[in-house]
Design an enzyme around this catalytic site. Structure first.
Site, PDB file in Angstrom:
ATOM      1  CE  LYS A   1      -4.140  -1.912   2.158  1.00 53.35           C
ATOM      2  NZ  LYS A   1      -5.127  -1.779   3.229  1.00 53.35           N
TER       3      LYS A   1
ATOM      4  CG  ASP B   1      -8.427   0.256   3.583  1.00 56.69           C
ATOM      5  OD1 ASP B   1      -9.147  -0.491   2.872  1.00 56.69           O
ATOM      6  OD2 ASP B   1      -7.189   0.167   3.613  1.00 56.69           O
TER       7      ASP B   1
ATOM      8  NE  ARG C   1       2.515  -2.391  20.807  1.00 56.62           N
ATOM      9  CZ  ARG C   1       2.837  -3.471  20.118  1.00 56.62           C
ATOM     10  NH1 ARG C   1       2.746  -4.654  20.704  1.00 56.62           N
ATOM     11  NH2 ARG C   1       3.278  -3.407  18.887  1.00 56.62           N
TER      12      ARG C   1
ATOM     13  CB  ALA D   1       6.203   9.119  19.863  1.00 55.43           C
TER      14      ALA D   1
ATOM     15  CD  GLN E   1     -11.737  -2.262   0.077  1.00 58.41           C
ATOM     16  OE1 GLN E   1     -11.274  -1.467  -0.734  1.00 58.41           O
ATOM     17  NE2 GLN E   1     -11.740  -3.560  -0.143  1.00 58.41           N
TER      18      GLN E   1
HETATM   19  P1  ATR Z   1      -1.590  -1.745   9.732  1.00 60.00           P
HETATM   20  O1  ATR Z   1      -1.194  -1.275   8.373  1.00 60.00           O
HETATM   21  O2  ATR Z   1      -2.400  -3.008   9.762  1.00 60.00           O
HETATM   22  O3  ATR Z   1      -2.196  -0.673  10.545  1.00 60.00           O
HETATM   23  P2  ATR Z   1       0.968  -1.380  10.956  1.00 60.00           P
HETATM   24  O4  ATR Z   1       1.146  -0.099  10.212  1.00 60.00           O
HETATM   25  O5  ATR Z   1       2.108  -2.344  11.048  1.00 60.00           O
HETATM   26  O6  ATR Z   1      -0.242  -2.221  10.404  1.00 60.00           O
HETATM   27  O7  ATR Z   1       0.497  -0.991  12.434  1.00 60.00           O
HETATM   28  C1  ATR Z   1       0.215  -1.954  13.387  1.00 60.00           C
HETATM   29  C2  ATR Z   1      -0.503  -1.273  14.565  1.00 60.00           C
HETATM   30  O8  ATR Z   1      -0.894  -2.283  15.490  1.00 60.00           O
HETATM   31  C3  ATR Z   1       0.379  -0.306  15.346  1.00 60.00           C
HETATM   32  O9  ATR Z   1      -0.423   0.732  15.835  1.00 60.00           O
HETATM   33  C4  ATR Z   1       0.906  -1.190  16.477  1.00 60.00           C
HETATM   34  O10 ATR Z   1       1.268  -0.471  17.640  1.00 60.00           O
HETATM   35  P3  ATR Z   1       2.782   0.171  17.790  1.00 60.00           P
HETATM   36  O11 ATR Z   1       2.822   1.321  16.833  1.00 60.00           O
HETATM   37  O12 ATR Z   1       2.838   0.595  19.187  1.00 60.00           O
HETATM   38  O13 ATR Z   1       3.705  -0.948  17.432  1.00 60.00           O
HETATM   39  C5  ATR Z   1      -0.332  -1.989  16.768  1.00 60.00           C
HETATM   40  N1  ATR Z   1      -0.080  -3.259  17.456  1.00 60.00           N
HETATM   41  C6  ATR Z   1       0.446  -4.395  16.953  1.00 60.00           C
HETATM   42  N2  ATR Z   1       0.451  -5.390  17.872  1.00 60.00           N
HETATM   43  C7  ATR Z   1      -0.107  -4.861  19.001  1.00 60.00           C
HETATM   44  C8  ATR Z   1      -0.389  -5.374  20.312  1.00 60.00           C
HETATM   45  N3  ATR Z   1      -0.109  -6.648  20.656  1.00 60.00           N
HETATM   46  N4  ATR Z   1      -0.956  -4.538  21.205  1.00 60.00           N
HETATM   47  C9  ATR Z   1      -1.261  -3.254  20.883  1.00 60.00           C
HETATM   48  N5  ATR Z   1      -1.010  -2.708  19.667  1.00 60.00           N
HETATM   49  C10 ATR Z   1      -0.444  -3.497  18.745  1.00 60.00           C
END
Ligand code: ATR
Length: 277
Positions: free
Chosen positions: A69, A105, A155, A158, A250
């Site tokens: 993407k 989306d 998580r 920032a 979507q």
């Molecule tokens: P996507 O394109 O599906 O949004 P991504 O850009 O890799 O995938 O983002 C994954 C998101 O899931 C992030 O917000 C990640 O949090 P961090 O930025 O803090 O890493 C979140 N995420 C993944 N596993 C998680 C977990 N076990 N608990 C909470 N947040 C999680």
């Protein structure tokens, strides 16, 4: 020549897009061909070459899924505001020698929640978990719906703070860490836009954020009751949903963008729905 479209991803084998667009075309009386194309991970420019080859062969539009993407967004000549904020494209259109990028989306998610689940966002308290591509895509469509407030939690705090700063002045958006959510009271809608469910994990969200009369929405689909949806159920939430409706909505937006007609979605959603339990 038959109008050609495709979805590119890796792996692409389980994509529902050919089925969805095939059903849309049938319902609208359109003749088109929609394929699933495996995006190559090597060579380094394999994805870009595939897009350009598809266009050179007369292709009219593409859907793009993981992990391409961001690269689809980068190769476009023009990008919508939605795609720009998401930093990602899930649909491309080839028009007049130019490549246009869109991201449907978030608008698909909003439509599933507001129209299909009949849960209007105006005046409601909304909690969005995650700050990756999926959450980014949802922010503007959610703010346009006029919620009382939209709280973003991630998580990595920032990342959430940076998104809030980027959208300053666009609506009642603020970020809060997971640890502070217990003090935030109940939300009418809680959306899990993290990728936690893909690995069977639960974001560290307290059960106190759920409202029994509210809605819990899991972006992942076809995974049954994920840990997030189970927590919502245990908290007494009756309205729990996964992302199948968003997937179909979507797709309907992309179909309308390419073909000028928005297909009906209810029968397609019903056909693709896998019961949560
Ligand atoms: P996507 O394109 O599906 O949004 P991504 O850009 O890799 O995938 O983002 C994954 C998101 O899931 C992030 O917000 C990640 O949090 P961090 O930025 O803090 O890493 C979140 N995420 C993944 N596993 C998680 C977990 N076990 N608990 C909470 N947040 C999680």
């Amino acid at each position: 020549m038959t109008d050609r479209y495709a979805v590119i991803g890796h792996p692409i084998g389980h994509s529902k897009s050919p089925l969805i667009h095939g059903l849309f075309a049938q319902a609208c009386g359109h003749t088109l061909r929609y394929e699933a194309l495996e995006g190559p991970l090597t060579p380094a420019d394999g994805f870009e070459r595939l897009v350009h080859d598809f266009r050179a062969q007369g292709g009219l539009g593409l859907n793009i899924t993981a992990p391409f993407k961001l690269r689809a967004f980068a190769l476009a000549d023009e990008r919508s505001e939605r795609a720009t904020l998401a930093g990602a494209a899930n649909a491309l259109k080839f028009e007049g020698g130019r490549i246009l990028a869109e991201n449907f989306d978030g608008i698909g998610l909003r439509r599933d929640i507001e129209v299909n689940l009949q849960c209007p966002l105006a005046g409601r308290r909304v909690l969005l978990l995650g700050a990756g591509g999926a959450a980014r895509g949802a922010l503007l469509p959610f703010l346009h719906a006029g919620p009382a407030e939209l709280v973003l939690t991630n998580r990595d705090e920032a990342k959430a703070q940076a998104l809030v700063a980027e959208l300053a002045g666009r609506g009642p958006l603020r970020s809060r860490p997971y640890a502070a959510l217990a003090a935030e009271g109940r939300f009418d809608l809680v959306v899990n836009a993290t990728s936690a469910s893909l690995s069977g994990q639960l974001p560290p969200v307290p059960a106190s954020v759920f409202s029994p009369t509210g809605t819990a929405y899991e972006l992942a689909y076809g995974k049954g009751l994920t840990p997030f949806l189970k927590l919502a159920r245990q908290a007494g939430v009756r309205g729990v949903a996964d992302g199948v409706g968003m997937l179909v909505e979507q797709a309907a937006e992309a179909f309308a963008w390419w073909r000028g007609v928005r297909p009906a979605t209810t029968a397609v959603i019903d056909r693709l729905t896998v019961p949560l339990e």
